[in-house]
Design a protein around this motif. Structure first.
Motif, PDB file in Angstrom:
ATOM      1  N   LYS A   1       0.839  -1.194   0.000  1.00 12.05           N
ATOM      2  CA  LYS A   1       0.000   0.000   0.000  1.00 12.05           C
ATOM      3  C   LYS A   1       0.870   1.238   0.000  1.00 12.05           C
ATOM      4  CE  LYS A   1      -2.479   0.091   3.531  1.00 12.05           C
ATOM      5  NZ  LYS A   1      -3.437   0.149   4.611  1.00 12.05           N
TER       6      LYS A   1
ATOM      7  N   VAL B   1      -8.693   1.845   1.640  1.00  9.70           N
ATOM      8  CA  VAL B   1      -8.688   2.198   0.237  1.00  9.70           C
ATOM      9  C   VAL B   1      -9.532   3.437   0.000  1.00  9.70           C
ATOM     10  CG1 VAL B   1      -9.401   1.481  -2.047  1.00  9.70           C
ATOM     11  CG2 VAL B   1      -8.322  -0.142  -0.520  1.00  9.70           C
TER      12      VAL B   1
ATOM     13  N   VAL C   1      -4.975   2.060  -6.164  1.00 10.09           N
ATOM     14  CA  VAL C   1      -4.591   1.457  -4.889  1.00 10.09           C
ATOM     15  C   VAL C   1      -3.692   0.238  -5.074  1.00 10.09           C
ATOM     16  CG1 VAL C   1      -6.632   2.349  -3.729  1.00 10.09           C
ATOM     17  CG2 VAL C   1      -6.643   0.023  -4.614  1.00 10.09           C
TER      18      VAL C   1
ATOM     19  N   HIS D   1      -5.393   6.684  -1.957  1.00 11.99           N
ATOM     20  CA  HIS D   1      -6.824   6.799  -1.918  1.00 11.99           C
ATOM     21  C   HIS D   1      -7.346   6.843  -3.342  1.00 11.99           C
ATOM     22  CE1 HIS D   1     -10.306   9.751  -1.368  1.00 11.99           C
ATOM     23  NE2 HIS D   1     -10.731   8.585  -0.978  1.00 11.99           N
ATOM     24  N   CYS D   2      -8.463   6.170  -3.610  1.00 11.17           N
ATOM     25  CA  CYS D   2      -8.816   5.937  -5.007  1.00 11.17           C
ATOM     26  C   CYS D   2      -9.278   7.172  -5.775  1.00 11.17           C
ATOM     27  CB  CYS D   2      -9.835   4.804  -5.134  1.00 11.17           C
ATOM     28  SG  CYS D   2     -11.435   5.152  -4.398  1.00 11.17           S
TER      29      CYS D   2
END
Lengths: 134, 268
Positions: free
Chosen positions: A19, B255, B147, B15-16
């Motif tokens: 991530k 996410v 992501v 973050h999308c």
């Protein structure tokens, strides 16, 4: 959070996927740092997944005893609940709830079965079956 | 079958929605980091909405509702966006193919659950995910999902399902891209406006469940939890920490930063 404080907890659910997190480097600038995962996140996710599995397993048991229709099992298996299933099919919640009973499910028309099967992403035949789980 | 592939630089972001917006602007030659996009779009918030319940757990959000970042950025920087939704799957997929054939890179709103490239444990019914499509090869769409670390691919059938799920936050096939970008972008007034917006909302919202008062409200709630109800407490705390979508998720989680209750209800 400093660069070296970015959590690196191997999270099972992420399948090795990293991530992007923001952290401060030695010069005091924000940079993107790869994180393998975060322990708290892993705990929360496992709890949630266990809850999913428990709901599916309970529904499986009920369906086996003839106390529920296979639809209930498939609903939980696909990580839905009555609210989500009702919203995705467009049926009222009370109607979906009725279809979770074996008697009402048996009498469902081919159209309604097809709708459920499509929304759940499984075949119509599979919808009426209860897989063998150990 | 359309065969198209635009040169596209994939970048993973935190973050999308801000990631997709930043990617779409970069593709058109305007480089703004994801963080800048998130800030100018006033993405940050705190909202505790106990009356929005999806099966037992309240909605908690750390970011503004879907599309508000894109709206904020385009408004404050003078960018024109084209948004299209569709009534039928066929029309939506055709429109996507037409745009790709014309060499356009587009953003899509989708569900997370039906995207096959998501790890199975991360797939939950969260319908406000965002991604970029930058090409198509045969029946496979080439996707830059912000992501993920690397570009991914998705078959047409799964993508169609992900774009046209029904339910809360249904995407209705939403497809979007910037049409007009200003020659010169002046960040200073945009930054000032967005900070004012965010601080105003966090500090001076008259309702006690938004912003700083919302944070205090939830903190008091946690202090008052009944220790006997351990199972529910665990789910609730996990829900707050994870920003879970559906109480049983984990995904959207970090996410997408939205948290709504659901699924993991007690007494079922």
């Amino acid at each position: 959070m400093n660069e070296n404080e970015v959590p690196q907890f191997e999270t099972r659910a992420m399948n090795g996927e990293g991530k992007a997190l923001y952290a401060v480097d030695a010069q005091g600038n924000y940079t993107v740092v790869r994180s393998a995962g975060w322990e708290a996140e892993d705990i929360v996710l496992s709890q949630a997944l266990e809850e999913c599995e428990r709901l599916a397993a309970d529904a499986h048991g009920r369906a086996k005893r003839g106390a529920a229709s296979p639809l209930e099992y498939h609903m939980y298996k696909q990580r839905m609940d009555v609210v989500v299933l009702a919203q995705s099919t467009g049926y009222f919640q009370w109607r979906v709830r009725r279809h979770l009973k074996p008697g009402a499910f048996e009498k469902l028309s081919a159209d309604i079965r097809a709708r459920y099967a499509e929304v759940l992403g499984i075949s119509v035949e599979k919808l009426a079956e209860l897989p063998v789980i150990t | 079958m359309t065969v198209a592939q635009m040169p596209f630089e994939h970048k993973q972001t935190a973050h999308c929605e801000s990631g997709v917006m930043s990617a779409l602007l970069r593709e058109r030659g305007t480089t703004l980091s994801e963080a800048m996009v998130f800030g100018i779009g006033s993405g940050l918030t705190f909202a505790y909405l106990p009356f929005v319940k999806l099966g037992g757990l309240p909605l908690i959000s750390y970011r503004m509702p879907p599309r508000s970042i894109m709206r904020g950025v385009s408004k404050r920087l003078g960018i024109r966006m084209q948004y299209e939704t569709f009534t039928t799957v066929a029309a939506g997929m055709r429109a996507l193919d037409v745009k790709l054939a014309a060499g356009r890179v587009v953003g899509l709103q989708t569900s997370v659950f039906w995207l096959p490239y998501f790890p199975p444990d991360m797939r939950f019914h969260f319908n406000a995910h965002n991604l970029v499509v930058y090409g198509k090869r045969g029946d496979t769409y080439l996707i830059s999902d912000p992501v993920f670390e690397h570009p991914v691919e998705c078959d047409a059938e799964s993508l169609a399902k992900a774009r046209f799920v029904r339910g809360a936050l249904a995407p209705k096939g939403l497809l979007y891209y910037p049409t007009e970008l200003p020659a010169h972008i002046d960040l200073v007034p945009a930054i000032r406006k967005s900070i004012n917006f965010t601080t105003g909302m966090m500090l001076h919202t008259p309702v006690p469940i938004i912003g700083i008062r919302g944070i205090r409200h939830v903190a008091r709630k946690i202090g008052k939890l009944n220790p006997a109800d351990e199972k529910r407490n665990k789910l609730l705390l996990g829900h707050i920490a994870g920003g879970n979508w559906n109480g049983w998720s984990g995904v959207s989680v970090f996410v997408c930063g939205v948290s709504a209750g659901g699924g993991a209800r007690d007494g079922h």
